[in-house]
Design a protein around this motif. Structure first.
Motif, PDB file in Angstrom:
ATOM      1  N   THR A  89      -4.805  -8.870  -7.578  1.00  0.00           N
ATOM      2  CA  THR A  89      -5.625  -7.917  -8.342  1.00  0.00           C
ATOM      3  C   THR A  89      -6.164  -8.515  -9.628  1.00  0.00           C
ATOM      4  O   THR A  89      -7.222  -8.112 -10.094  1.00  0.00           O
ATOM      5  CB  THR A  89      -4.839  -6.642  -8.666  1.00  0.00           C
TER       6      THR A  89
ATOM      7  N   GLY B  33       3.119  -8.424   0.051  1.00  0.00           N
ATOM      8  CA  GLY B  33       2.238  -7.267   0.140  1.00  0.00           C
ATOM      9  C   GLY B  33       1.056  -7.411  -0.786  1.00  0.00           C
ATOM     10  O   GLY B  33       0.455  -6.425  -1.210  1.00  0.00           O
ATOM     11  N   GLU B  34       0.727  -8.654  -1.100  1.00  0.00           N
ATOM     12  CA  GLU B  34      -0.395  -8.920  -2.001  1.00  0.00           C
ATOM     13  C   GLU B  34      -1.694  -8.427  -1.370  1.00  0.00           C
ATOM     14  O   GLU B  34      -1.804  -8.342  -0.157  1.00  0.00           O
ATOM     15  CB  GLU B  34      -0.440 -10.434  -2.242  1.00  0.00           C
TER      16      GLU B  34
ATOM     17  N   ASP C 235      -3.191  -5.346  -1.644  1.00  0.00           N
ATOM     18  CA  ASP C 235      -2.996  -3.966  -1.178  1.00  0.00           C
ATOM     19  C   ASP C 235      -2.048  -3.860   0.021  1.00  0.00           C
ATOM     20  O   ASP C 235      -1.748  -2.762   0.482  1.00  0.00           O
ATOM     21  CB  ASP C 235      -4.322  -3.250  -0.918  1.00  0.00           C
TER      22      ASP C 235
ATOM     23  N   LYS D 295      -2.169  -4.213   3.111  1.00  0.00           N
ATOM     24  CA  LYS D 295      -2.576  -3.659   4.402  1.00  0.00           C
ATOM     25  C   LYS D 295      -2.266  -4.593   5.570  1.00  0.00           C
ATOM     26  O   LYS D 295      -1.721  -4.143   6.568  1.00  0.00           O
ATOM     27  CB  LYS D 295      -4.063  -3.294   4.371  1.00  0.00           C
TER      28      LYS D 295
ATOM     29  N   GLN E  82       1.440  -4.420   6.462  1.00  0.00           N
ATOM     30  CA  GLN E  82       1.834  -3.123   7.012  1.00  0.00           C
ATOM     31  C   GLN E  82       1.377  -2.982   8.453  1.00  0.00           C
ATOM     32  O   GLN E  82       2.126  -2.510   9.315  1.00  0.00           O
ATOM     33  CB  GLN E  82       1.220  -1.983   6.186  1.00  0.00           C
TER      34      GLN E  82
END
Lengths: 198, 198
Positions: B28, B108-109, B111, B113, B116
DNA sequence: TTGTTTACAGACACTCTGTTCAATAACCGA
DNA sequence: TCGGTTATTGAACAGAGTGTCTGTAAACAA
């Protein structure tokens, strides 16, 4: 005089708006103005309370984790003797009350730092507990306590995430815990209904 | 003519720069200009190849997961009989070769997605496999296959993350797999060196 | 009621984004 | 090696979002 009613109102509204919007659009897609608009609060007011949106997010999640920690104290205290399911049961109950926020956190929303740190803290504590317990009882762990700890908390977090993501919870919390205890006790082959290989 | 050498150069440089910078500062915090600067490429060139930084990230991770899937095929094919450790072993080996990227994804860098979705896909496939296996052999699973699947993949992902995050890997991949197999076979009490409660 | 604190709307400079363009350079196949 | 094609480059652009700072109005606690 604990806190001005106006500040409480504003902070709560902003927190609630954040949670709503993160569920709808995801954290990164959000704008400070999106949040203030949903909260029905002026943008300037936002900056009077929070540095930026990650600050708001950090506080909301920190509050949740603090609340959880508090509820976990008695559960953990009683579990020094073995694998009671008390901590995970308490987490499931907590999650049931705050499902939305749990979803957000467990999705790793907002760069995922709060979740990671929580998980790592749990894992370290668990590993230490394993070591101490082995020491105390003069038994030899048959696999690396660090690894076992990761397995242990990884499993619980995964189950928790799965559980809160269901729209209609297929299993009540107590049932989940019972299954996890059975699993820890009898192992995976038993659980799947098979006999282990010779 | 497969692909212009210039485009290959640019794309690779941008991908590598992204990985470096994400490890240093987190996704981010990055700017498109940060990335192009590190890659020694003009900013306009970036947009000639990718829509935005999340697009670049998505492609880099998609490539990795595609590579993994390919390597997983033979490992999974041979594991229909029980819990061989082949899939997780293959993942550990893959992770050893691409440790940086694995770290990023497992944190999990971006976001989170891609991670997941991968996890969910694995869990669904595993649950289906459990069900099919039980059906085929006419045995009754003693706990919800869905839950068991989550435990199963949650454990592996957690171990994988822990393993790649170590600076000096405490255990070789083969050792980790051996421990996981023992754990699945004998259960957690055995692993921790204790006898289960009466 | 009164003095204090907060919320508000608007304006500000700033950073980053994503697009466009013409000029230049690198590439590929013949 | 040449010539047409394609990618890279640097610059400029409008637009969105950020974080800060006003003066004024409103809500508050006592």
């Amino acid at each position: 005089m604990a806190e001005d009613r106006r500040t409480r109102r504003s902070r709560r509204a902003l927190g609630a708006a954040l949670v709503e919007l993160v569920l709808e659009r995801g954290f990164t897609a959000l704008t400070v103005e999106d949040i203030t608009e949903r909260a029905d609060v002026a943008r300037a007011t936002f900056y009077a309370h929070f540095r930026d949106k990650e600050d708001l997010f950090a506080r909301v999640t920190a509050d949740l984790l603090a609340e959880l920690s508090e509820r976990l104290v008695p559960a953990v205290a009683g579990s020094a003797v073995g694998f009671t399911g008390k901590p995970i049961l308490e987490m499931l109950r907590h999650a049931r009350e705050d499902r939305d926020l749990y979803r957000i956190v467990l999705r790793g929303e907002g760069d995922g730092k709060p979740l990671q740190m929580f998980v790592d803290a749990c894992a370290r504590a668990t590993a230490e507990e394993f070591r101490a317990r082995a020491e105390r009882n003069a038994v030899q762990p048959r696999i690396d306590p660090e690894l076992l700890a990761r397995v242990w908390v990884g499993e619980q977090i995964a189950v928790l995430r799965w559980w809160v993501e269901q729209e209609t919870p297929s299993l009540p919390a107590e049932e989940v815990v019972r299954m996890l205890l059975d699993l820890a006790l009898h192992g995976r082959y038993w659980a799947s209904g098979f006999e282990p290989p010779a």
